[in-house]
Motif scaffolding. Structure first.
Motif: not given
Length: 250
Positions: A30-31, A54, A56-57, A104, A247-248
């Motif tokens: 996530t990061s 970006v 892959h969120g 991003g 989650e980030s």
């Protein structure tokens, strides 16, 4: 539901030197702590890594180091504060440009290698790194209870406490140096179990078998470790199976 961030050091390839498998790692985390052209990374690698993050969120983090490509940023160098500050500014500017070109932005700063370890105990050097993060308006990621955490508070920026699922710890909470046996873990099942325990209980077993408290909000799995993709996949699966949201933080 408990939540944890899963980060990895990526974007470290340069020229003909391929470090890790960014394409396979990016969907699992996530990061992403992206090299900024010093210990690793080059313009093409940074551009590709930022674009993948970006897509892959995945939150983009700056992963600057001493200017030490020959030592992959893992040699503890003596660098004057002004010189280090200039190195950090240059690296952050380079990654910021790549992130913005990909649509991003840099969301946090996590130093690499020897610099990361130095600011666990060295307040003066931690202040230089925290000031660099503050100048960018981003949080600092590092070891809980460290000089880095105190420097972030002094600089007025958030601190993201991080633990390492794939590294061995000493009883004082420091990482076992990579030069010592057992410093880097390789068994995906063992690493996954440690990750779940860190996320749920905030404790980790040290190399001498004792338990220490390690309150963390993010877990790192290194991208350059042999078998890194299998390790990251095992960690992600174990966390989700334990009911932990990934989650980030930023």
């Amino acid at each position: 539901m408990p939540m944890i961030d899963l980060n990895s050091d990526l974007g470290e390839s340069y020229g003909d030197a391929i470090v890790g498998d960014d394409a396979a790692m990016m969907p699992l985390v996530t990061s992403a702590n992206l090299a900024c052209g010093a210990h690793g990374g080059d313009p093409a690698t940074m551009a590709a890594a930022c674009a993948s993050a970006v897509a892959h969120g995945v939150a983009i983090g700056a992963h600057p180091s001493y200017d030490d490509r020959a030592g992959f940023g893992r040699r503890d160098l003596e660098v004057a504060p002004a010189v280090l500050a200039a190195q950090l500014r240059a690296q952050l500017a380079t990654l910021t440009a790549a992130a913005e070109a990909a649509g991003g932005r840099v969301r946090y700063l996590k130093p690499h290698g020897a610099l990361y370890n130095r600011i666990v105990h060295n307040p003066a050097r931690a202040a230089v790194v925290a000031d660099a993060a503050a100048a960018e308006g981003v949080p600092l990621m590092g070891m809980p209870g460290s000089a880095a955490e105190r420097a972030a508070a002094a600089a007025g920026i958030p601190f993201l406490a991080e633990g390492f699922a794939d590294r061995a710890y000493r009883a004082d909470g420091s990482l076992v140096p990579r030069s010592e046996p057992g410093a880097v873990l390789h068994d995906p099942d063992l690493i996954a179990a440690r990750a779940v325990r860190l996320a749920l209980e905030g404790v980790v077993e040290t190399i001498d078998g004792s338990l220490i408290a390690l309150p963390v909000r993010s877990l790192c799995v290194h991208g350059d470790t042999p078998g890194a993709v299998a390790i990251a996949r095992a960690v992600r699966t174990a966390l989700l199976d334990a009911g932990i949201a990934i989650e980030s933080l930023v």
